[in-house]
Design a protein around this motif. Structure first.
Motif, PDB file in Angstrom:
ATOM      1  N   GLN A  93       0.810  -1.223   0.000  1.00 47.78           N
ATOM      2  CA  GLN A  93       0.000   0.000   0.000  1.00 47.78           C
ATOM      3  C   GLN A  93       0.845   1.276   0.000  1.00 47.78           C
ATOM      4  O   GLN A  93       0.315   2.373  -0.144  1.00 47.78           O
ATOM      5  CB  GLN A  93      -0.918   0.026   1.219  1.00 47.78           C
ATOM      6  N   ARG A  94       2.133   1.133   0.166  1.00 45.13           N
ATOM      7  CA  ARG A  94       2.997   2.309   0.258  1.00 45.13           C
ATOM      8  C   ARG A  94       3.159   2.980  -1.105  1.00 45.13           C
ATOM      9  O   ARG A  94       3.609   2.353  -2.048  1.00 45.13           O
ATOM     10  CB  ARG A  94       4.380   1.908   0.775  1.00 45.13           C
ATOM     11  N   PRO A  95       2.843   4.286  -1.178  1.00 45.55           N
ATOM     12  CA  PRO A  95       3.015   4.995  -2.445  1.00 45.55           C
ATOM     13  C   PRO A  95       4.481   5.317  -2.748  1.00 45.55           C
ATOM     14  O   PRO A  95       4.820   5.628  -3.879  1.00 45.55           O
ATOM     15  CB  PRO A  95       2.201   6.272  -2.271  1.00 45.55           C
ATOM     16  N   VAL A  96       5.335   5.269  -1.719  1.00 44.20           N
ATOM     17  CA  VAL A  96       6.768   5.526  -1.875  1.00 44.20           C
ATOM     18  C   VAL A  96       7.523   4.627  -0.900  1.00 44.20           C
ATOM     19  O   VAL A  96       6.945   4.069   0.031  1.00 44.20           O
ATOM     20  CB  VAL A  96       7.134   7.005  -1.569  1.00 44.20           C
ATOM     21  N   ASP A  97       8.827   4.516  -1.097  1.00 44.89           N
ATOM     22  CA  ASP A  97       9.678   3.807  -0.150  1.00 44.89           C
ATOM     23  C   ASP A  97      10.032   4.801   0.959  1.00 44.89           C
ATOM     24  O   ASP A  97      10.747   5.774   0.718  1.00 44.89           O
ATOM     25  CB  ASP A  97      10.947   3.309  -0.843  1.00 44.89           C
ATOM     26  N   PRO A  98       9.536   4.582   2.180  1.00 51.16           N
ATOM     27  CA  PRO A  98       9.778   5.559   3.242  1.00 51.16           C
ATOM     28  C   PRO A  98      11.247   5.678   3.654  1.00 51.16           C
ATOM     29  O   PRO A  98      11.637   6.675   4.247  1.00 51.16           O
ATOM     30  CB  PRO A  98       8.924   5.036   4.405  1.00 51.16           C
ATOM     31  N   GLU A  99      12.047   4.686   3.323  1.00 51.98           N
ATOM     32  CA  GLU A  99      13.469   4.760   3.641  1.00 51.98           C
ATOM     33  C   GLU A  99      14.209   5.745   2.737  1.00 51.98           C
ATOM     34  O   GLU A  99      15.246   6.275   3.104  1.00 51.98           O
ATOM     35  CB  GLU A  99      14.117   3.378   3.533  1.00 51.98           C
ATOM     36  N   LEU A 100      13.683   5.963   1.542  1.00 47.60           N
ATOM     37  CA  LEU A 100      14.356   6.815   0.562  1.00 47.60           C
ATOM     38  C   LEU A 100      13.660   8.150   0.332  1.00 47.60           C
ATOM     39  O   LEU A 100      14.308   9.154   0.041  1.00 47.60           O
ATOM     40  CB  LEU A 100      14.473   6.073  -0.777  1.00 47.60           C
ATOM     41  N   PHE A 101      12.342   8.165   0.430  1.00 45.15           N
ATOM     42  CA  PHE A 101      11.576   9.355   0.093  1.00 45.15           C
ATOM     43  C   PHE A 101      11.868  10.513   1.043  1.00 45.15           C
ATOM     44  O   PHE A 101      11.850  10.364   2.245  1.00 45.15           O
ATOM     45  CB  PHE A 101      10.074   9.061   0.109  1.00 45.15           C
ATOM     46  N   GLY A 102      12.143  11.655   0.467  1.00 42.02           N
ATOM     47  CA  GLY A 102      12.326  12.876   1.246  1.00 42.02           C
ATOM     48  C   GLY A 102      13.636  12.965   1.998  1.00 42.02           C
ATOM     49  O   GLY A 102      13.821  13.860   2.804  1.00 42.02           O
TER      50      GLY A 102
END
Length: 127
Positions: A114-123
């Motif tokens: 369900q993740r729209p992005v990889d939270p480890e890399l995004f931002g």
């Protein structure tokens, strides 16, 4: 930051985030920003100009100690939420960063599919 600038900066960043949606589940007095149904930003539509968002518990303590205009989350769990209030200790770059981090914290708790992005890399800034 002035109240309208704080609200505008936070809302503008929220609208840029992949999969973010704005809703008004508490009535027309609140803009609530969610990703996959989970809240990451709340903005009351009054004249206070405050913004409430998620923060890692360790970060929220440090932020409150460092910035006079960051306080425990208004009507939220004080451990996991902070409120930004208009004032001179905040700038647009910090507000944008905090909204992004709040979004990432919510995304990382979503099931991988369900993740729209990889939270480890995004931002994150590149090393």
């Amino acid at each position: 930051m002035e109240p309208r600038d704080l609200v505008a900066t936070a809302a503008e960043r929220a609208h840029e985030l992949p999969g973010a949606e704005q809703e008004n589940p508490f009535g027309p007095e609140w803009d609530v920003y969610k990703v996959r149904g989970r809240v990451f930003l709340l903005i009351p539509l009054d004249d206070t100009g405050r913004v409430t968002l998620k923060s890692h518990p360790d970060d929220s303590v440090a932020l409150r100690e460092t910035f006079a205009d960051i306080v425990p989350g208004y009507h939220m769990n004080k451990k996991h939420w902070i409120t930004l209030i208009p004032g001179s200790s905040l700038d647009a770059e910090l507000v944008t960063e905090l909204v992004t981090e709040s979004y990432r914290l919510v995304v990382e708790k979503l099931p991988r599919g369900q993740r729209p992005v990889d939270p480890e890399l995004f931002g994150r800034l590149a090393p």
